[in-house]
Design a protein around this motif. Sequence first.
Motif, PDB file in Angstrom:
ATOM      1  N   ARG A  65      -7.384  -4.699  -5.885  1.00 58.92           N
ATOM      2  CA  ARG A  65      -6.838  -3.483  -5.296  1.00 58.92           C
ATOM      3  C   ARG A  65      -7.935  -2.437  -5.052  1.00 58.92           C
ATOM      4  O   ARG A  65      -8.999  -2.462  -5.677  1.00 58.92           O
ATOM      5  CB  ARG A  65      -5.745  -2.892  -6.181  1.00 58.92           C
ATOM      6  CG  ARG A  65      -6.258  -2.260  -7.460  1.00 58.92           C
ATOM      7  CD  ARG A  65      -5.110  -1.706  -8.320  1.00 58.92           C
ATOM      8  NE  ARG A  65      -5.620  -1.038  -9.521  1.00 58.92           N
ATOM      9  CZ  ARG A  65      -4.838  -0.536 -10.487  1.00 58.92           C
ATOM     10  NH1 ARG A  65      -3.511  -0.623 -10.378  1.00 58.92           N
ATOM     11  NH2 ARG A  65      -5.371   0.055 -11.545  1.00 58.92           N
TER      12      ARG A  65
ATOM     13  N   SER B 145       0.836  -1.198   0.000  1.00 58.51           N
ATOM     14  CA  SER B 145       0.000   0.000   0.000  1.00 58.51           C
ATOM     15  C   SER B 145       0.872   1.250   0.000  1.00 58.51           C
ATOM     16  O   SER B 145       1.986   1.247   0.538  1.00 58.51           O
ATOM     17  CB  SER B 145      -0.909   0.019   1.233  1.00 58.51           C
ATOM     18  OG  SER B 145      -1.655   1.213   1.289  1.00 58.51           O
TER      19      SER B 145
ATOM     20  N   ALA C  40      -5.179 -10.522  -8.834  1.00 57.18           N
ATOM     21  CA  ALA C  40      -4.957  -9.486  -7.827  1.00 57.18           C
ATOM     22  C   ALA C  40      -6.229  -8.662  -7.657  1.00 57.18           C
ATOM     23  O   ALA C  40      -7.099  -8.615  -8.539  1.00 57.18           O
ATOM     24  CB  ALA C  40      -3.780  -8.591  -8.223  1.00 57.18           C
TER      25      ALA C  40
ATOM     26  N   LYS D 212      -2.207  -9.140  -3.814  1.00 54.18           N
ATOM     27  CA  LYS D 212      -1.742  -9.957  -4.935  1.00 54.18           C
ATOM     28  C   LYS D 212      -1.660 -11.414  -4.494  1.00 54.18           C
ATOM     29  O   LYS D 212      -0.967 -11.746  -3.517  1.00 54.18           O
ATOM     30  CB  LYS D 212      -0.370  -9.470  -5.409  1.00 54.18           C
ATOM     31  CG  LYS D 212       0.138 -10.163  -6.662  1.00 54.18           C
ATOM     32  CD  LYS D 212       1.463  -9.569  -7.119  1.00 54.18           C
ATOM     33  CE  LYS D 212       1.973 -10.269  -8.376  1.00 54.18           C
ATOM     34  NZ  LYS D 212       3.284  -9.708  -8.831  1.00 54.18           N
TER      35      LYS D 212
ATOM     36  N   TYR E 261      -3.246   3.649  -3.003  1.00 52.82           N
ATOM     37  CA  TYR E 261      -3.824   2.335  -3.296  1.00 52.82           C
ATOM     38  C   TYR E 261      -3.527   1.352  -2.174  1.00 52.82           C
ATOM     39  O   TYR E 261      -2.627   1.556  -1.355  1.00 52.82           O
ATOM     40  CB  TYR E 261      -3.290   1.789  -4.621  1.00 52.82           C
ATOM     41  CG  TYR E 261      -1.815   1.412  -4.562  1.00 52.82           C
ATOM     42  CD1 TYR E 261      -1.406   0.119  -4.184  1.00 52.82           C
ATOM     43  CD2 TYR E 261      -0.826   2.360  -4.851  1.00 52.82           C
ATOM     44  CE1 TYR E 261      -0.057  -0.197  -4.110  1.00 52.82           C
ATOM     45  CE2 TYR E 261       0.511   2.048  -4.773  1.00 52.82           C
ATOM     46  CZ  TYR E 261       0.891   0.762  -4.383  1.00 52.82           C
ATOM     47  OH  TYR E 261       2.244   0.442  -4.286  1.00 52.82           O
TER      48      TYR E 261
ATOM     49  N   VAL F 162      -8.336   1.751  -5.093  1.00 55.94           N
ATOM     50  CA  VAL F 162      -7.658   2.922  -5.643  1.00 55.94           C
ATOM     51  C   VAL F 162      -8.421   4.190  -5.245  1.00 55.94           C
ATOM     52  O   VAL F 162      -9.631   4.296  -5.467  1.00 55.94           O
ATOM     53  CB  VAL F 162      -7.562   2.846  -7.182  1.00 55.94           C
ATOM     54  CG1 VAL F 162      -6.860   4.097  -7.727  1.00 55.94           C
ATOM     55  CG2 VAL F 162      -6.806   1.590  -7.598  1.00 55.94           C
TER      56      VAL F 162
ATOM     57  N   LEU G 204      -3.079  -2.970  -2.352  1.00 58.25           N
ATOM     58  CA  LEU G 204      -3.018  -4.074  -3.322  1.00 58.25           C
ATOM     59  C   LEU G 204      -2.947  -5.423  -2.608  1.00 58.25           C
ATOM     60  O   LEU G 204      -2.149  -5.605  -1.681  1.00 58.25           O
ATOM     61  CB  LEU G 204      -1.803  -3.906  -4.230  1.00 58.25           C
ATOM     62  CG  LEU G 204      -1.537  -5.026  -5.248  1.00 58.25           C
ATOM     63  CD1 LEU G 204      -2.688  -5.110  -6.268  1.00 58.25           C
ATOM     64  CD2 LEU G 204      -0.201  -4.814  -5.951  1.00 58.25           C
TER      65      LEU G 204
END
Length: 603
Positions: free
Chosen positions: A583, A466, A581, A500, A496, A585, A498
């Motif tokens: 995320r 992040s 992934a 993954k 963001y 945003v 994220l």
Amino acid sequence: MKGAFLRAKVHTSGPHLQSPKTEKGKGRHAAVFSAVDTGSVIPVRVTLPAVYLHLSAPPARRYTQTGGLSLRNEMRLYPYKFGFLLVFAGITSVAWIKSSPGDGGPTILPNLQTLYERLLVAEQLGGQVSRDLSSILDHLKNMSRAANSSHTTSNTTSSNISTETTREQTFLQPNIYVYMPHLKHHPDSLVPNVLLGQGRTGVSIVMGIPTVKREKQSYLVSTLSSLLYSLTPSQQQDLLIIVFVAETEPEYVSSVADIIRKNFPKEVQSGLLEVISPSQYYYPDFSSLRETFGDSKDRVKWRTKQNLDFSFLMLYAQAKGTFYVQLEDDVEAKASYFEDMKNYAIQEDPKPWLFLEFSQLGFIGKMFRTRDLPMISEFFLMFHRDKPIDWLLDHILWVKVCNPEKDAKDCNVQKALLKQRYKPSLFQHVGLHSSLSGKLQHLKDKDFGKQTLFQAHKNPAAELSSSLKHYQQHSLIRAYKGEDFFWALTPLQNDYILFKFPQPIHISRYRFHSGNIETSADKFSNTTVEVLPSNVTAPDTRVTGSSSPDKQSNNGFVVIGSFENGVAEGVIEDALQPVSALRLVVHSDSDVWALLSEIDIKV
């Protein structure tokens, strides 16, 4: 009466009836008509059957063993009996006079002729009286039917007041003008001013929150945020929260409505939140209140107004749902309060309780069946000048079950049957500055316990990163593992978070909840949820309702949702599965910090 005399008195200017006199007979009833001329009165006696005795006085209701005529049926026959009597008396009198010898001889014949003519006039007048009596009887019948219809309409209106969606709803409390006589002078004094609302009815729980103008700090927005924070969509449909702005100053009332509309637009639009205020004529003159129980004049006014405020809310809410919960504007609710209250109320519903308690402090968290609200509010109105609201509630219990001939211990046992206590408490008092000027409130419910500040879930293995800097120990990795919440400093555009995944996975649902019960303002806004499909040929798609103007994000990510009122949740289409992934945003600078209290990625 056993008999009656009727006298027809005729003047040269025209005939009219003179009131009858009474004379007793034996077994039969004599009626005497006097034909009165300007110079003489000729009495005419005729004996009538006893059946005509009803003309002498209002009839008494009589019954036989087989069931006699009712009073109403007897009244219908009066006009016809009266007319028949006049005709019968006239003919009989003439026949008797003509057949009787007298010393007058030919001298009396002209008088007899005149008498006969005047008796005919009296007969016509009797017919007119008969018609007048029939008209009066019909009028009385119509009045009776109108009264019955009005009574039925009143009951129907009272039972269906919940369907009233207009702004002209008036309380149908029969005795309210007795307890508050000043309301008589203003017909609109009981019409609530509905500032915000969609007329929602038929919910399981109605919550009433009176709020007033405070000199120091207002807790209303934080109270509403606490109540709305953890509600599911289905719970939002089964709840109505009514904010009663207990002030008559138009500018202040409108400002409160504007604040609520600005902070909770979705809840207002859906009908979950309503804002109402009283008529400017609702409150009486408080200057004449007596100071009792050692309270100052300001405190007596404050507690009296509180009685009226609670009564107003109860009367407005009585037909909106099944259960009514009284709250205050400076409380904090547990995340599970709605489900816990509803389940407990259903569980205890077969028992004869008057109210359930979800907090041990004052009137906070008291739940009533809405069908009991008219009785409760009337009791409060009856004694609104005398005692505080929580004392009056206890007095209702005493009146219902306590035996004056037994001791206080027995009374307490009986009262306990009418109230059920739920533990742990679901509401906590948080306000420091009371609505009573100059008073500080340090009350805390010891049964409330510690508030849950985050919701833990078992999430799939993922590599986390992040651009946001976390505060103290509230890191992203601890929030993802269900050990804490993630609390970050003020987000900026393009920040963001994220997730993954080591291998592409199928995600059935996702849910991100920002803010918590203590820090409800620290929410993500203008933030999208995006996924990276493992299949590079995945279609260009986007979930309906996203705030992003583009269907496709950068770097192969696809927008699937966004945060609305601090929450982002939904499903991922099969065409985007499996996912490599996911995320979050941020698309614009924020004014506050951001907190994630729940991260739930279901596979």
